[in-house]
Design a protein around this motif. Structure first.
Motif, mmCIF file in Angstrom:
data_model
loop_
_atom_site.group_PDB
_atom_site.id
_atom_site.type_symbol
_atom_site.label_atom_id
_atom_site.label_comp_id
_atom_site.label_asym_id
_atom_site.label_seq_id
_atom_site.Cartn_x
_atom_site.Cartn_y
_atom_site.Cartn_z
ATOM 1 N N GLU A 65 -8.692 -7.197 27.683
ATOM 2 C CA GLU A 65 -8.417 -7.181 26.070
ATOM 3 C C GLU A 65 -7.038 -5.842 26.401
ATOM 4 O O GLU A 65 -6.891 -4.566 26.423
ATOM 5 N N VAL A 66 -5.608 -6.189 25.439
ATOM 6 C CA VAL A 66 -4.738 -5.511 24.652
ATOM 7 C C VAL A 66 -4.100 -5.109 23.935
ATOM 8 O O VAL A 66 -2.869 -4.990 23.241
ATOM 9 N N SER A 67 -4.912 -5.821 23.175
ATOM 10 C CA SER A 67 -4.566 -6.225 21.515
ATOM 11 C C SER A 67 -4.972 -4.478 21.192
ATOM 12 O O SER A 67 -4.938 -3.249 21.941
ATOM 13 N N GLY A 68 -3.238 -3.822 20.568
ATOM 14 C CA GLY A 68 -3.059 -2.439 19.726
ATOM 15 C C GLY A 68 -2.011 -1.551 21.292
ATOM 16 O O GLY A 68 -1.463 -0.432 20.410
ATOM 17 N N GLN A 69 -2.252 -2.044 22.203
ATOM 18 C CA GLN A 69 -1.120 -1.810 22.864
ATOM 19 C C GLN A 69 0.252 -2.183 23.251
ATOM 20 O O GLN A 69 0.817 -3.002 22.732
ATOM 21 N N SER A 70 0.575 -0.954 23.778
ATOM 22 C CA SER A 70 2.444 -0.955 23.762
ATOM 23 C C SER A 70 2.440 -1.870 25.018
ATOM 24 O O SER A 70 2.478 -2.145 26.217
ATOM 25 N N LEU A 71 3.298 -2.658 24.135
ATOM 26 C CA LEU A 71 4.736 -4.165 25.558
ATOM 27 C C LEU A 71 5.372 -3.288 26.193
ATOM 28 O O LEU A 71 4.786 -3.617 27.526
ATOM 29 N N LEU A 72 5.501 -2.316 25.967
ATOM 30 C CA LEU A 72 7.087 -1.577 27.222
ATOM 31 C C LEU A 72 5.901 -0.743 27.798
ATOM 32 O O LEU A 72 6.367 -0.522 29.297
ATOM 33 N N GLU A 73 4.484 -0.028 27.652
ATOM 34 C CA GLU A 73 3.538 0.123 28.780
ATOM 35 C C GLU A 73 3.246 -0.266 29.668
ATOM 36 O O GLU A 73 3.063 0.061 31.258
ATOM 37 N N ARG A 74 2.942 -1.633 29.396
ATOM 38 C CA ARG A 74 1.748 -2.398 30.235
ATOM 39 C C ARG A 74 2.932 -3.271 30.525
ATOM 40 O O ARG A 74 2.564 -3.767 31.826
ATOM 41 N N ASN A 75 3.997 -3.499 30.418
ATOM 42 C CA ASN A 75 4.839 -4.775 30.646
ATOM 43 C C ASN A 75 6.646 -4.252 30.536
ATOM 44 O O ASN A 75 7.085 -4.647 29.922
ATOM 45 N N PRO A 76 6.315 -3.080 31.362
ATOM 46 C CA PRO A 76 8.232 -2.671 31.104
ATOM 47 C C PRO A 76 9.603 -3.403 31.421
ATOM 48 O O PRO A 76 10.343 -2.987 31.718
ATOM 49 N N GLY A 77 8.726 -4.554 32.680
ATOM 50 C CA GLY A 77 9.472 -5.097 33.216
ATOM 51 C C GLY A 77 10.858 -6.607 31.832
ATOM 52 O O GLY A 77 11.674 -6.774 32.534
#
Length: 655
Positions: A235-247
């Motif tokens: 569950e990642v709704s509302g989360q930051s893309l750069l924080e979860r997937n910096p690649g």
């Protein structure tokens, strides 16, 4: 607008021009044509003069007004579609057009290429494809009052492309059959890849752009994940893309998402992604969705492993496939009425359709190794060659507008485009080019520029004349009721001149027409038995019309108020003759004679010695190189005007 109620469109040839003039527009929400705003009239004149299919949708009900090109696309819906609300005419595509119209009403200009529309124009529902542009039309106040649609039907090309893709699919099936026969191991790998793709679901994700105070995109926020995506991310709704997937920054995915939002153009790419919890090949498609992107991601690691073996086998049959491809291209290209060609990766031509050869008169060998440049106009050749060189180096779309010589020697303007075809590794394998004839559109644009320049020039001259008239009248009369009366009369005369000038391209201005116009404006029809007008046909130059018309107006006004037309026994004679020498030059002599004047002119005030006489005795010699003579007696007036005649004089000529 004439008295029959025909709309005031320009005299453009064609069926639709006649239909629009004859249509009873009071039966529509547009109302009587004489009440239409100038902006609507200008739009109708524009689309009637254009060779491309065009339709104007005016007012809240989107009433249809279209040209001959659009009529040919309507099928059985014509002629009932003229003056009909577009929703009533095309109910089968209203669900497609309604959202588009709402965006155009909001001020957007939208273009769609090869858009599918299911239409019933031939009595049954059938698919049709078009390349369209929807643009807002504004009224005289600047508010959006309608929609202009310009379109070209591309059904034939789309179906041809579909046939080409189906043919390529048959080729792929044959390739798979050969692979299956050659190696059981590859067959097993291929079956595994197919089973994996059939049983798996793509990851579908939606992201919203996160912007800083200056509006720059600095991150993306998850809005939506499907089940396949959640199985990998949780569950990642509302989360930051750069924080979860910096690649995504290192692999260029972040910049791709930004580019999709900024340009509105979709992006597809294959990437090896070895970051966070991922390690494999992925195929990703990203499209703009609001102020964000929607992505579809498929893992293709197994397919990439099999691809190397497939490419090896493809090389073994490359020559046979190339010959088959050439034959297929020539067959399809011969069916399309556009100049088409295909070049290899270096830009050297190796295939052209019959339309190119028939138009240019070149043979296939003559067009090879850059020989096609011989068909380009010499003035456009260097620019075209440079555009093709730069486009090939940068591996991007090439677009130029050169003149191409027809087999009979005539040059016509074309829109030329050439696009690269790349393989899976991003290498250009060939180029596909097309040229469309836009000669009529190019000429229309040039004529429009000339007309605008002439209009600006005339407007500046007209303002100067009005300023001079006001100044001279005020000097003679002062700010009195007499000033208002004389100034209005002279402005009316100037307006009549502009009316003649506006029709001069279709109806040349003659001296007789000019004189009759001024006399009739003063009610000379009541004195027809006392007025004599005679002389040979003389066609006036535009430069001389304005000054000469004002002089005739002053003479006619004084004759009506103070001269021969104020007494029952008065007579007016206006005659002219042309004396030409052997060189074609000479003089035009105009004689204005009033007889039967009851009393001397001086007792009637300053008009006879005011602006009119100043114009005749001073302005005309200066502006028109004229010689004038003004003799006023107690019972007779003679005004003689001698003007240069002939082409070299630049003033006027006999018809």
């Amino acid at each position: 607008m004439d008295r029959s109620g025909s709309p005031p469109v320009q005299p453009v040839r064609g069926e639709m021009a006649g239909r629009i003039r004859a249509y009873d527009w009071t039966s529509t929400t547009l109302g009587a044509a004489e009440t239409w705003p100038p902006s609507l009239k200008a739009t109708i004149s524009l689309l009637l003069g254009c060779g491309f299919p065009m339709i104007a949708l005016w007012g809240p009900n989107l009433i249809q007004v279209y040209n001959d090109g659009y009529r040919d696309l309507m099928g059985l819906k014509h002629p009932a579609g003229l003056g009909q609300p577009t929703r009533a005419c095309w109910p089968e595509v209203w669900h497609i057009n309604a959202p588009i119209y709402e965006r155009v009403w909001a001020g957007e200009t939208l273009t769609f290429e090869d858009a599918l529309y299911p239409l019933t124009r031939s009595g049954r529902l059938e698919d049709a494809w078009f390349t369209l542009t929807y643009s807002p039309l504004r009224d005289d106040s600047g508010a959006i009052a309608g929609i202009l649609v310009i379109l070209v039907e591309t059904t034939s090309r789309v179906l041809a492309d579909r046939a080409l893709r189906e043919s390529e699919a048959r080729f792929r099936a044959e390739l798979e059959r050969q692979v299956q026969e050659r190696t059981a191991e590859l067959q097993a790998s291929r079956d595994l890849l197919k089973a994996t793709m059939d049983s798996s679901m793509d990851m579908i994700q939606v992201f919203k752009a996160v912007r800083d105070a200056s509006g720059e995109i600095v991150d993306f926020q998850w809005l939506l994940n499907n089940h396949t995506s959640e199985s990998r991310y949780g569950e990642v709704s509302g989360q930051s893309l750069l924080e979860r997937n910096p690649g995504v920054v290192q692999e260029g995915i972040f910049d791709t998402f930004k580019r999709v939002i900024e340009t509105g153009q979709p992006a597809t790419a294959e990437r090896r992604y070895v970051h966070e919890q991922f390690d494999g090949w992925f195929f990703q498609c990203a499209v703009k969705l609001g102020d964000g992107v929607a992505t579809t991601t498929k893992e293709i690691s197994a397919w990439k492993a099999a691809q190397e073996e497939v490419l090896r086998l493809r090389d073994e049959i490359a020559q046979a496939a190339l010959r088959e491809s050439e034959d297929r291209f020539r067959t399809l290209a011969s069916l399309i009425p556009v100049l088409l060609w295909r070049s290899d990766e270096s830009g050297q031509q190796n295939a052209l359709n019959e339309a190119w050869l028939a138009y240019t008169g070149q043979t296939l060998p003559q067009s090879q190794d850059g020989g096609w440049l011989e068909a380009i106009h010499p003035d456009d050749r260097d620019a075209s060659q440079e555009a093709f060189r730069v486009g090939r180096e940068q591996q991007r779309l090439i677009e130029v507008q050169p003149r191409i010589r027809r087999h009979d020697g005539e040059y016509r303007w074309f829109l030329v485009r050439q696009a690269p075809i790349v393989d899976a590794e991003g290498h250009v394998t060939q180029w596909i080019g097309a040229a469309m004839d836009i000669h009529e559109l190019h000429d229309l644009q040039e004529r429009q520029a000339v007309l605008v320049a002439e209009l600006q020039h005339r407007t500046r001259n007209l303002l100067g004349v009005v300023r001079s008239i006001a100044h001279q009248t005020m000097v003679q009369t002062g700010p009195t009721e007499r000033f208002r009366e004389q100034f209005n009369d002279r402005l009316a005369a100037l307006s009549r001149v502009q009316g003649l000038l506006s029709r001069s391209e279709q109806e040349p201005i003659t001296l007789r027409t000019l004189i009759r116009t001024e006399l009739e404006a003063l009610g000379a029809g009541d004195f027809a038995d006392r007025i004599h007008v005679a002389g040979p046909p003389v066609r006036l130059r535009k430069a001389s019309v304005q000054t000469l018309a004002l002089a005739m107006h002053e003479l006619a006004t004084n004759a009506r108020k103070y001269g021969a037309l104020t007494t029952e026994h008065g007579r007016l004679s206006v005659t002219w003759r042309a004396d030409r020498n052997e060189q074609g030059d000479g003089n035009l002599l105009i004689e204005w004679i009033e007889e039967g004047i009851s009393r001397p002119r001086e007792t009637y005030g300053p008009t006879r010695r005011g602006y009119g006489r100043e114009l005749i005795e001073r302005a005309m010699p200066y502006a028109l190189n004229a010689k004038t003579r003004y003799e006023l007696g107690e019972t007779r007036l003679l005004c003689a005007i001698e003007l240069p005649l002939g082409e070299r004089s630049g003033e006027m000529s006999t018809a």
